[in-house]
Design a protein around this motif. Structure first.
Motif, mmCIF file in Angstrom:
data_model
loop_
_atom_site.group_PDB
_atom_site.id
_atom_site.type_symbol
_atom_site.label_atom_id
_atom_site.label_comp_id
_atom_site.label_asym_id
_atom_site.label_seq_id
_atom_site.Cartn_x
_atom_site.Cartn_y
_atom_site.Cartn_z
ATOM 1 N N LYS A 1 0.814 -1.209 0.000
ATOM 2 C CA LYS A 1 0.000 0.000 0.000
ATOM 3 C C LYS A 1 0.855 1.270 0.000
ATOM 4 C CE LYS A 1 -3.489 1.807 3.128
ATOM 5 N NZ LYS A 1 -4.154 1.417 4.392
ATOM 6 N N GLN A 2 1.900 1.280 0.822
ATOM 7 C CA GLN A 2 2.720 2.485 0.967
ATOM 8 C C GLN A 2 3.845 2.543 -0.070
ATOM 9 O OE1 GLN A 2 3.918 3.479 5.008
ATOM 10 N NE2 GLN A 2 2.192 2.378 5.894
ATOM 11 N N GLY A 3 4.099 1.445 -0.756
ATOM 12 C CA GLY A 3 5.176 1.428 -1.739
ATOM 13 C C GLY A 3 6.548 1.688 -1.142
ATOM 14 N N ARG A 4 6.723 1.331 0.123
ATOM 15 C CA ARG A 4 8.046 1.539 0.747
ATOM 16 C C ARG A 4 8.874 0.258 0.626
ATOM 17 N NH1 ARG A 4 9.690 3.242 5.766
ATOM 18 N NH2 ARG A 4 11.326 4.287 4.609
ATOM 19 N N ASN A 5 10.173 0.467 0.519
ATOM 20 C CA ASN A 5 11.068 -0.667 0.310
ATOM 21 C C ASN A 5 11.819 -1.013 1.601
ATOM 22 O OD1 ASN A 5 12.601 -2.625 -0.879
ATOM 23 N ND2 ASN A 5 13.997 -1.182 -1.887
ATOM 24 N N LEU A 6 11.124 -1.729 2.486
ATOM 25 C CA LEU A 6 11.750 -2.086 3.770
ATOM 26 C C LEU A 6 12.488 -3.410 3.673
ATOM 27 C CD1 LEU A 6 9.371 -0.144 4.764
ATOM 28 C CD2 LEU A 6 9.496 -1.445 6.885
ATOM 29 N N LYS A 7 13.392 -3.610 4.625
ATOM 30 C CA LYS A 7 13.995 -4.926 4.803
ATOM 31 C C LYS A 7 13.439 -5.549 6.077
ATOM 32 C CE LYS A 7 18.270 -3.832 2.456
ATOM 33 N NZ LYS A 7 19.543 -3.150 2.698
ATOM 34 N N PHE A 8 13.323 -6.866 6.050
ATOM 35 C CA PHE A 8 12.746 -7.578 7.198
ATOM 36 C C PHE A 8 13.676 -8.681 7.685
ATOM 37 C CE2 PHE A 8 9.178 -5.771 4.868
ATOM 38 C CZ PHE A 8 8.421 -5.219 5.890
ATOM 39 N N TYR A 9 13.627 -8.893 8.999
ATOM 40 C CA TYR A 9 14.293 -10.025 9.619
ATOM 41 C C TYR A 9 13.216 -10.855 10.312
ATOM 42 C CZ TYR A 9 18.772 -7.443 9.452
ATOM 43 O OH TYR A 9 19.887 -6.761 9.065
ATOM 44 N N VAL A 10 13.384 -12.162 10.257
ATOM 45 C CA VAL A 10 12.505 -13.034 11.031
ATOM 46 C C VAL A 10 13.137 -13.231 12.408
ATOM 47 C CG1 VAL A 10 11.670 -15.413 11.243
ATOM 48 C CG2 VAL A 10 11.399 -14.176 9.066
ATOM 49 N N GLN A 11 12.339 -12.982 13.441
ATOM 50 C CA GLN A 11 12.825 -13.202 14.811
ATOM 51 C C GLN A 11 12.568 -14.653 15.204
ATOM 52 O OE1 GLN A 11 11.302 -10.530 17.822
ATOM 53 N NE2 GLN A 11 12.339 -11.625 19.485
ATOM 54 N N VAL A 12 13.615 -15.315 15.678
ATOM 55 C CA VAL A 12 13.523 -16.726 16.058
ATOM 56 C C VAL A 12 13.646 -16.839 17.580
ATOM 57 C CG1 VAL A 12 14.514 -19.029 15.743
ATOM 58 C CG2 VAL A 12 14.558 -17.395 13.835
ATOM 59 N N ASN A 13 12.734 -17.577 18.172
ATOM 60 C CA ASN A 13 12.779 -17.821 19.620
ATOM 61 C C ASN A 13 13.748 -18.976 19.860
ATOM 62 O OD1 ASN A 13 12.338 -18.174 22.339
ATOM 63 N ND2 ASN A 13 10.110 -18.328 22.182
ATOM 64 N N ILE A 14 15.029 -18.615 19.820
ATOM 65 C CA ILE A 14 16.085 -19.614 19.682
ATOM 66 C C ILE A 14 16.224 -20.493 20.924
ATOM 67 C CG2 ILE A 14 18.060 -18.213 20.486
ATOM 68 C CD1 ILE A 14 17.953 -20.233 17.197
ATOM 69 N N GLY A 15 15.806 -19.985 22.082
ATOM 70 C CA GLY A 15 15.873 -20.780 23.306
ATOM 71 C C GLY A 15 14.535 -21.390 23.715
ATOM 72 N N ALA B 1 25.940 -21.457 21.803
ATOM 73 C CA ALA B 1 25.203 -22.496 21.077
ATOM 74 C C ALA B 1 23.971 -21.892 20.382
ATOM 75 C CB ALA B 1 24.769 -23.600 22.040
ATOM 76 N N TYR B 2 23.360 -20.889 21.022
ATOM 77 C CA TYR B 2 22.178 -20.248 20.429
ATOM 78 C C TYR B 2 22.562 -19.436 19.186
ATOM 79 C CZ TYR B 2 20.024 -21.713 24.754
ATOM 80 O OH TYR B 2 19.556 -22.479 25.799
ATOM 81 N N PHE B 3 23.669 -18.700 19.297
ATOM 82 C CA PHE B 3 24.130 -17.927 18.135
ATOM 83 C C PHE B 3 24.437 -18.879 16.982
ATOM 84 C CE2 PHE B 3 25.958 -14.415 21.127
ATOM 85 C CZ PHE B 3 24.713 -13.815 21.209
ATOM 86 N N LYS B 4 25.066 -19.994 17.324
ATOM 87 C CA LYS B 4 25.445 -20.956 16.292
ATOM 88 C C LYS B 4 24.198 -21.529 15.614
ATOM 89 C CE LYS B 4 28.437 -24.990 15.712
ATOM 90 N NZ LYS B 4 27.809 -26.287 16.065
ATOM 91 N N SER B 5 23.175 -21.844 16.396
ATOM 92 C CA SER B 5 22.013 -22.444 15.740
ATOM 93 C C SER B 5 21.243 -21.401 14.928
ATOM 94 C CB SER B 5 21.140 -23.254 16.709
ATOM 95 O OG SER B 5 20.490 -22.449 17.602
ATOM 96 N N LEU B 6 21.256 -20.134 15.332
ATOM 97 C CA LEU B 6 20.633 -19.109 14.480
ATOM 98 C C LEU B 6 21.396 -18.996 13.158
ATOM 99 C CD1 LEU B 6 18.227 -17.039 14.682
ATOM 100 C CD2 LEU B 6 19.987 -15.281 14.884
ATOM 101 N N ALA B 7 22.727 -19.041 13.242
ATOM 102 C CA ALA B 7 23.548 -18.950 12.023
ATOM 103 C C ALA B 7 23.244 -20.115 11.077
ATOM 104 C CB ALA B 7 25.031 -18.915 12.387
ATOM 105 N N GLU B 8 23.000 -21.297 11.636
ATOM 106 C CA GLU B 8 22.692 -22.456 10.794
ATOM 107 C C GLU B 8 21.352 -22.288 10.070
ATOM 108 O OE1 GLU B 8 25.179 -25.570 13.608
ATOM 109 O OE2 GLU B 8 22.968 -25.677 13.607
ATOM 110 N N ILE B 9 20.371 -21.750 10.780
ATOM 111 C CA ILE B 9 19.062 -21.522 10.133
ATOM 112 C C ILE B 9 19.223 -20.519 8.987
ATOM 113 C CG2 ILE B 9 16.668 -20.758 10.452
ATOM 114 C CD1 ILE B 9 16.922 -21.555 13.415
#
Ligand code: PLP
Length: 210
Positions: free
Chosen positions: A104-118, A161-169
């Motif tokens: 609707k707004q025609g804006r060019n945003l970037k998105f990140y998916v938040q993962v509940n890693i723990g 370990a959490y950082f590592k598993s986010l990197a793998e995803i």
């Protein structure tokens, strides 16, 4: 806080983006950091950002504003018009609302998916085992330009370990950006592959409990 900012900045390699988390702090605290050339800032509330940033941005048009807090779908329109990057896409309902607003707004945003890693019940984020499908849906069904992942690991544990598993995803989904690491652990996060760190209190000082 200028000195604190420069100290943090000096510990971050050039390929990593420092997001200065300015939540709860006002213009008098943010301006010195803007004057030192910092351009990426993070806020966790749409309403607070709306009150602070339009004014600050008039003189600093290159500011890149990141939403790093949970989003309600009734705030999606405001969020899309105010932020450049939304790091907290974590469920279908919000992905749909954001997709509609971007179109609707025609804006060019970037998105990140938040993962509940723990797998913490009190924390936002998509479950790690549901992340692959959700990322595909965000891109293909809802039209979001997903470029990375974000996580907040359990605060009382070794985050490695959490950082590592986010990197793998991220790797298996072909996503380049990894937003992980805060004041207490950003150097560990960078060793684990963070491309974006979100640092608040180490720059601005301890926040009042809200
Ligand atoms: C507040 C906040 C930060 C910054 O935390 P500090 O420990 O002050 O650096 C980073 N990420 C998110 C999601 C936050 O809400």
């Amino acid at each position: 806080m200028s000195q604190a900012f420069l100290n943090v900045k000096s510990r971050i390699p050039p390929h990593v983006t420092l997001v200065a988390v300015s939540k709860t702090y006002g213009a008098s605290d943010i301006l010195p950091v803007l004057k030192l050339g910092q351009s990426a800032f993070g806020e966790n509330r749409v309403q607070e950002a709306k009150e602070k940033w339009p004014d600050l941005r008039k003189n600093y048009p290159n500011v890149e504003l990141h939403l790093i807090g949970p989003l309600q779908s009734n705030k999606a329109a405001d969020a899309v018009s105010l932020f450049d990057i939304i790091q907290t896409v974590d469920r279908e309902k919000i992905a749909i609302a954001l997709g509609k607003e971007v179109a609707k707004q025609g804006r060019n945003l970037k998105f990140y998916v938040q993962v509940n890693i723990g797998h913490e019940p009190q924390k936002a984020g998509i479950a790690p085992e549901a992340a692959d499908q959700f990322i595909v849906d965000c891109k293909q069904k809802y039209g979001l330009n997903v470029v990375g992942l974000m996580c907040i690991p359990p605060h009382d544990q070794d985050p490695r370990a959490y950082f590592k598993s986010l990197a793998e995803i991220a790797t298996r989904n072909g996503l380049k950006e990894l937003s992980m690491g805060m004041s207490g652990d950003f150097e560990i996060a960078i060793s684990a592959g963070a491309t974006v760190v979100r640092v608040g209190s180490a720059i601005f000082g301890a926040r009042q409990k809200v």
